[in-house]
Each structure stands twice: as structure tokens, then as C-alpha cells.
Motif scaffolding. Structure first.
Motif, PDB file in Angstrom:
ATOM      1  N   ASP A 141     -13.259  10.709  -0.801  1.00 38.06           N
ATOM      2  CA  ASP A 141     -11.897  10.031  -1.397  1.00 38.06           C
ATOM      3  C   ASP A 141     -11.828  10.642  -3.187  1.00 38.06           C
ATOM      4  O   ASP A 141     -10.564  11.233  -3.257  1.00 38.06           O
ATOM      5  CB  ASP A 141     -12.273   8.764  -2.188  1.00 38.06           C
TER       6      ASP A 141
ATOM      7  N   CYS B 188      -2.288   6.813  -1.376  1.00 37.60           N
ATOM      8  CA  CYS B 188      -2.684   4.885  -1.266  1.00 37.60           C
ATOM      9  C   CYS B 188      -4.301   5.806  -1.222  1.00 37.60           C
ATOM     10  O   CYS B 188      -4.970   6.838  -1.039  1.00 37.60           O
ATOM     11  CB  CYS B 188      -2.664   4.968   0.006  1.00 37.60           C
ATOM     12  N   ARG B 189      -4.896   4.878  -1.843  1.00 28.85           N
ATOM     13  CA  ARG B 189      -6.531   4.792  -2.065  1.00 28.85           C
ATOM     14  C   ARG B 189      -7.323   4.406  -0.638  1.00 28.85           C
ATOM     15  O   ARG B 189      -6.250   3.549  -0.221  1.00 28.85           O
ATOM     16  CB  ARG B 189      -7.140   3.291  -3.088  1.00 28.85           C
ATOM     17  N   MET B 190      -8.230   5.350  -0.722  1.00 30.54           N
ATOM     18  CA  MET B 190      -8.609   5.336   0.897  1.00 30.54           C
ATOM     19  C   MET B 190      -9.271   3.579   1.337  1.00 30.54           C
ATOM     20  O   MET B 190      -9.434   3.112   2.245  1.00 30.54           O
ATOM     21  CB  MET B 190      -9.790   6.213   0.911  1.00 30.54           C
TER      22      MET B 190
ATOM     23  N   THR C 106       0.720  -1.276  -0.310  1.00 31.22           N
ATOM     24  CA  THR C 106       0.312  -0.063   0.398  1.00 31.22           C
ATOM     25  C   THR C 106       0.915   1.423   0.609  1.00 31.22           C
ATOM     26  O   THR C 106       0.204   2.053   0.129  1.00 31.22           O
ATOM     27  CB  THR C 106      -0.883   0.089   1.254  1.00 31.22           C
TER      28      THR C 106
ATOM     29  N   CYS D 200      -1.744  10.490   0.786  1.00 33.12           N
ATOM     30  CA  CYS D 200      -2.760  11.266  -0.161  1.00 33.12           C
ATOM     31  C   CYS D 200      -3.756  10.485  -0.439  1.00 33.12           C
ATOM     32  O   CYS D 200      -3.512   9.713  -0.956  1.00 33.12           O
ATOM     33  CB  CYS D 200      -1.861  12.229  -0.477  1.00 33.12           C
ATOM     34  N   TYR D 201      -4.715  11.245  -1.028  1.00 33.87           N
ATOM     35  CA  TYR D 201      -6.061   9.636  -0.813  1.00 33.87           C
ATOM     36  C   TYR D 201      -6.858  10.415  -2.191  1.00 33.87           C
ATOM     37  O   TYR D 201      -7.549   9.888  -2.785  1.00 33.87           O
ATOM     38  CB  TYR D 201      -6.758   9.681   0.065  1.00 33.87           C
TER      39      TYR D 201
END
Length: 389
Positions: A162, A117-119, A20, A93-94
Motif C-alpha cells: 500500500d 482508494c486506500r487498500m 470509496t 490506485c492505492y
């Protein structure tokens, strides 16, 4: 045994970081730092420290917390609490860090770029850290959504966050529709680039999403116009006309242009209805309303007199006295205003418009139009259809 357990945990956290890129810190129950992975690449700012203290405070009352840094900067930190201590993921940061607002925020606080990173991935890590030791059969539905209660509303709110999206408020919507109901054309003209209500992307096809939202916006605006005094038959004809225009749009920008045109035209119709419907004499007022409602019909002065309940001669005298022009001239004025709207906003041929408005011939229509507007119908269409609101 404890060393083996710690080594296993370190291996798991290292794997999470590699998958991640989330910075991970592990703390004991007294907030003494036990381990950290991926944190060394970050330069901690005073703002980071401030947010960390806020996270510590919130974790005293909850076992999982997401702390966003700022509404215009998609940066945040997740934290969760276990019996043995605390896990902190981030800051990360998303969303997009290259927006003007985000750059200003980061520059103002001396921040460098954060890992992305994706939420959804961060949420999954929190789920794992909280519940990986619990038997699957003992985990209730609410436990499966830590930080995101089972309510779909919360899930949707985070999804929009997001994507750096937001919906409009009822106050914003009511203000816009109020302008249409009141016929406030001047305000809409001045602020036309600001009146499009924000909305999230709710389906993967962004163009189709915009089409759905535009259709909804047109339908709500038409209802506001009806509430402002426009007849439902006329309003829904405009509704259908604009829906056809939306269906022909090639991109989102064109759809937004159609929506702006819709707002302005409906507000103009309401304004004109209020303006032309006002008269100091009830017979004259009734006559004017009948002319506006019947502008696509072949009306005679006798028809209007019968609707008003007076003689033809008496109605003509009253109308000239109160309005300053003959009834026939007013009828032509209303028909030509409808012609202007059709030329600017529809694909109808000029001959069809003349027929719709019950002119004797295309040449009669063209002569009357040019006498009133100093432009031929063709010249008017070429000039005003190029206007982009």
C-alpha cells in the motif's frame, strides 16, 4: 421479490462507490455483466483487458483475488466470487501515481489516471461483499480476512505494498556486510549511495522509524567488522560513537549520512587490520598486532618485546628488516591514523585526542601530525568533516 433484492443491492453498491470511489462491476456466474457503477469514467486499455482476463482465471480457484498491475505502479484490481456471481473492484490506485516509474508504465500502456482508494477500504468492501449475508457468529477468524489470510505476514506484506515500500533481502544484507568483513573500502566508496538497505516504515513517526533502522544497521555493521578481525572492545567503542551521532541528527538525511560513514570507517578498520597484521615473521606480526591493539596505551619497545617473547634489540632488528621502518615510527603511524579517524568522526577536542593517544603534549601531537599529513589537526578536521559520503 428478486427486483426488490436487486434494487437493494444497487443502492448498497452505489453507496460503496460514493464512499470509496471504487469502480464496481457485477457479473453473473457465466461472466455476463449485470451492473456497473463508476466504470464509465475509465478508458479501458488493452492492458486493463489483459489483467481482467487474468483475474477471471484466478477466480476459478479462489473466492477472492487481488491482482497488482506492476511492481512499480500501485494499481490493481480486487475480485471476489459468490454463489450468484462475481464482483470486480477497480482498477484503482492505492499509492502515488506521480513517481517516474509509475508514469513511464502508464504512458507505455496508454493509461490515464485511475481513481484513488486506500487498500484498507477496498479490503473492507471485499469483506462486506463476501460475508454480509453470513451470520456473524458463524464466521470464523479466517473468514474475517478474505484475500488476507489470518497470518500477520500477509497483512504486513499488503500494508507495505500500500505504502509503496519494500524490505531488503538477505542476499543484499549479506553482500553489504561481506564488504565490511573483507575491508572492501574501494567498492563501498564507489557505491556508497547504493548500499543503504531499503526498509519499510513500521511506525507512524517516520523520523523515529529511520532512527531505529539506522541503529540496527550500525549494530549489524559492527558485528560484521568484528567477524572481519576488529577487536570487540574497539568495535563497540565505534558503535557507541556512531549511536551518539545518530541521536544528534536533526533529520533522516543526516542519519543516512552517519550510516554511510559507519560502513566506510568499519571497512577501513578491517582493511587496515588485515594489512598491518600481515608480516613474514611471526614476531613482527605479533608486534604489529600489539601496537594496533594498544594504540591508546603507553607502550614501550620493551613491552612489545616481552609480548613477542624476544629481546628488545632482536625485535628492533627484525622489525626494521621486514618492515623497512623502525618500531617507533610504526607506532606513531598507527596512532596518527587513529587520530585521523577521531578528528573526522568524533567531537573530541584536539587536546583530548592527543591525550587518548598517549602523546607527551598537544604540541608534540600537532608537530608529528603535520609532519606526516602536511596538515595541522585543526586543518585536517575542517577539511574532512565537510566530506559528505
Amino acid at each position: 421479490m428478486s427486483d426488490k433484492k436487486d434494487r437493494n443491492e444497487d443502492a448498497v453498491l452505489d453507496l460503496i462507490y460514493r464512499l470509496t470511489r471504487l469502480p464496481i462491476r457485477v457479473y453473473a456466474g457465466n461472466w455476463e455483466k449485470r451492473a456497473e457503477i463508476g466504470v464509465g469514467k475509465l478508458s479501458e486499455t488493452e492492458y486493463d483487458k489483459k489483467m481482467f482476463r487474468e483475474l477471471q482465471s484466478r477466480l476459478t480457484a479462489s473466492d477472492k483475488v487481488f491482482l497488482p498491475y506492476h511492481e512499480q505502479a500501485p494499481i490493481g484490481t480486487w475480485g471476489c466470487r459468490q454463489e450468484t456471481g462475481f464482483y470486480v473492484l477497480g482498477p484503482f490506485c492505492y499509492g502515488h501515481q506521480d513517481t517516474l516509474e509509475c508514469k513511464r508504465f502508464m504512458r507505455r500502456n496508454g493509461m490515464e489516471e485511475y481513481p484513488v482508494c486506500r487498500m484498507e477500504d477496498a479490503q473492507n468492501v471485499i469483506r462486506f461483499l463476501l460475508y454480509e449475508k453470513v451470520e456473524k457468529t458463524s464466521v470464523c477468524e479466517e473468514q474475517m480476512l478474505p484475500g488476507l489470510p489470518a497470518q500477520n505476514l500477509v497483512i504486513e506484506e499488503v500494508r507495505q505494498m500500500d505504502a509503496f515500500q519494500k524490505n531488503h533481502t538477505y542476499v543484499e544484507e549479506e553482500f553489504l556486510h561481506g564488504c565490511i568483513r573483507q575491508g572492501n573500502v574501494e567498492y563501498l566508496k564507489e557505491h556508497i549511495h547504493d548500499v543503504l538497505l531499503p526498509h519499510p516504515v513500521v511506525i507512524a513517526d517516520v523520523k523515529k522509524n529511520e532512527e531505529y533502522m539506522t541503529v540496527t544497521g550500525i549494530s549489524l555493521a559492527v558485528r560484521a567488522a568484528i567477524e572481519g578481525g576488529i577487536g570487540s572492545g574497539e568495535a563497540f567503542l565505534h558503535n557507541d560513537m556512531f549511536l551518539r551521532k545518530v541521536a544528534a541528527c536533526k533529520d533522516i538525511e543526516e542519519m543516512q549520512g552517519v550510516l554511510k560513514e559507519c560502513y566506510l570507517l568499519l571497512a577501513k578498520l578491517v582493511r587496515d587490520r588485515k594489512k598491518y597484521g600481515e608480516a613474514p615473521n611471526r614476531h613482527v606480526a605479533e608486534c604489529k598486532r600489539a601496537i594496533i591493539a594498544g594504540r591508546f596505551q603507553k607502550l614501550t619497545i620493551e613491552d612489545l618485546a616481552n609480548k613477542a617473547g624476544v629481546s628488545k634489540e632482536y625485535l628492533q632488528k627484525l622489525f626494521k628488516k621486514h618492515e623497512g621502518i623502525p618500531i617507533s615510527e610504526y607506532m606513531t603511524k598507527i596512532k596518527l591514523e587513529a587520530a585521523c579517524d577521531m578528528l573526522a568522526y568524533s567531537e573530541r577536542k584536539i587536546s583530548e585526542i592527543a591525550e587518548y593517544l598517549q602523546f607527551e603534549s598537544v604540541s608534540h601531537f600537532s608537530v608529528a601530525f603535520k609532519r606526516k599529513l602536511q596538515l595541522s589537526p585543526k586543518e585536517y578536521r575542517e577539511k574532512y568533516r565537510r566530506t559528505v559520503f
